[in-house]
Motif scaffolding. Sequence first.
Motif, PDB file in Angstrom:
ATOM      1  N   VAL A 353       4.577  31.206  61.811  1.00  0.00           N
ATOM      2  CA  VAL A 353       4.967  32.310  62.700  1.00  0.00           C
ATOM      3  C   VAL A 353       5.011  31.830  64.146  1.00  0.00           C
ATOM      4  N   ASN A 355       5.808  28.853  65.215  1.00  0.00           N
ATOM      5  CA  ASN A 355       7.067  28.127  65.412  1.00  0.00           C
ATOM      6  C   ASN A 355       8.236  29.083  65.568  1.00  0.00           C
ATOM      7  N   ALA A 356       8.235  30.160  64.758  1.00  0.00           N
ATOM      8  CA  ALA A 356       9.315  31.137  64.859  1.00  0.00           C
ATOM      9  C   ALA A 356       9.299  31.848  66.200  1.00  0.00           C
ATOM     10  N   GLY A 360      12.320  30.328  68.357  1.00  0.00           N
ATOM     11  CA  GLY A 360      13.393  31.212  67.917  1.00  0.00           C
ATOM     12  C   GLY A 360      13.283  32.587  68.541  1.00  0.00           C
ATOM     13  N   PRO A 363      11.514  37.060  65.431  1.00  0.00           N
ATOM     14  CA  PRO A 363      10.745  36.572  64.274  1.00  0.00           C
ATOM     15  C   PRO A 363      10.399  37.714  63.308  1.00  0.00           C
ATOM     16  N   VAL A 378       9.316  33.455  56.548  1.00  0.00           N
ATOM     17  CA  VAL A 378       9.190  33.584  57.999  1.00  0.00           C
ATOM     18  C   VAL A 378      10.544  33.221  58.598  1.00  0.00           C
ATOM     19  N   LYS A 379      11.221  34.209  59.180  1.00  0.00           N
ATOM     20  CA  LYS A 379      12.591  34.024  59.645  1.00  0.00           C
ATOM     21  C   LYS A 379      12.669  34.209  61.158  1.00  0.00           C
ATOM     22  N   ASP A 380      13.653  33.527  61.760  1.00  0.00           N
ATOM     23  CA  ASP A 380      13.929  33.717  63.186  1.00  0.00           C
ATOM     24  C   ASP A 380      15.422  33.544  63.427  1.00  0.00           C
ATOM     25  N   GLY A 438      19.577  30.483  62.933  1.00  0.00           N
ATOM     26  CA  GLY A 438      18.153  30.689  62.788  1.00  0.00           C
ATOM     27  C   GLY A 438      17.597  29.861  61.645  1.00  0.00           C
ATOM     28  N   GLU A 440      14.633  29.697  58.342  1.00  0.00           N
ATOM     29  CA  GLU A 440      13.771  30.424  57.411  1.00  0.00           C
ATOM     30  C   GLU A 440      12.788  29.443  56.789  1.00  0.00           C
TER      31      GLU A 440
END
Length: 448
Positions: A353, A355-356, A360, A363, A378-380, A438, A440
């Motif tokens: 999280v 890093n996102a 990015g 998040p 965990v996406k951004d 982004g 993931e």
Amino acid sequence: MEGLRDRLSRPRDTVARWIALTTMAAMLASLALNGVVSVFGGVWARPPLMETGLMEKAAAITRIIDSVPPAQRAAIAAAASDQDFSSQWLPHYEDAHLPAIEDPTFRTGSALLRRLLSRPDASIEAYEPADWPSGAASSRYALMIELSDRSWVMYSVPTRSWGLGELPRNLIIIALILSSTMVVALIATRHLAGPLERFAQGARRFGTDFRAPPIPVIGPQEIRQAILAFNAMQAQIQHFLHDRTQMLAAISHDLRAPLTRMRLRGEFIEDAEQQSRLFRDVDEMQAMVNSALDFFRDDARLEEATAFDLAQLLQTVVDDFKDAGAEVTFHGPNRLVYMGRPIGIKRALVNLVENAVKYGREPEVYLEAHAEHVLIQVKDRGPGIDSELHEKVFTPFFRVEGSRNRTTGGVGLGLSAARATVLEHGGTLSLHNRRQGGLEARVVLPLG
């Protein structure tokens, strides 16, 4: 003699012996059960018209009818009849109106009847319902016995009530043989599967808890040898981890001392620019040493596995970032119980999280429960990472140029530590670029 002693000294409780004994026991059980059924189930196991007492009854009535004058025979035959058994005296063979078949001889019972009648030359015939034309109302089981004056006595029954046919008998015998074989096989497999299941559980427990106790040495010889080898390996790994922790504690102390001296000596440098550069190098070295020691020592790996609420843990991670000013959203169930090491998993998720949030935008954290695994995403909406670097970023101290620098922080150990934790739980951690931009991070943790 030596060869004989070697054979006698070999362990008897082995998998090979159990397989051989299971096969022999199944065969012996099948033969024994078949014999018991044949002896005690003789009523339905005998051929048609051979029920105990049926031939004797027909022979006795025949002798009585043959011994009286013809005028009394019809009455005696009628008196011997009942609801399930009919006897009839016929002056002529044609009076029976029997179907024409190739061989009406009663092969299975003629010898017995002739002996009971004391007439070796008596003619005996037998008919079954299948011998009559299809759909005939007069179809029945019939037994014809010739008297001494060439007249006949016909015995008939509408249905056969003295046993089962050949096909049902064979099906019952096959079912009993299969049942006995399955019982023997289940007993043997439980003896073999029990130690294997305990072995597998012990191996999985050690994968999530390095302080797990040794596996009990129980089972056939081959399985006991495998358990002994695993317990020895487990003890060596535990000893190695203990020695590594002690060594890293000493290294940590020895490295911090010279860094502290370098910083003290830097205070006497009069050139402010050179002093600032030295302090930045010392701080970076201190951060790298602390991160490396935390990664290699990682006391969370020695944490005992326990059941915890993974959904609540993720919600806590998200709330901590929200308190720090980062807008992180969570999508998932309110409760999901998982068996693992909560501190280690929390550290791994915090790294993902972080890093996102750091590299990015927007998040998001997703949690999904499936039949055999748990999926965490965990996406951004950041710049992402080139696909050829998706595996390389998990290498310790590797940093992607342009996304990480000395200003943003990080020494390239966050993803390595996160993957190590996930792998220790038997799961996987992988990176994937999103279609509209982004990154993931996908975590799969097995259940059970």
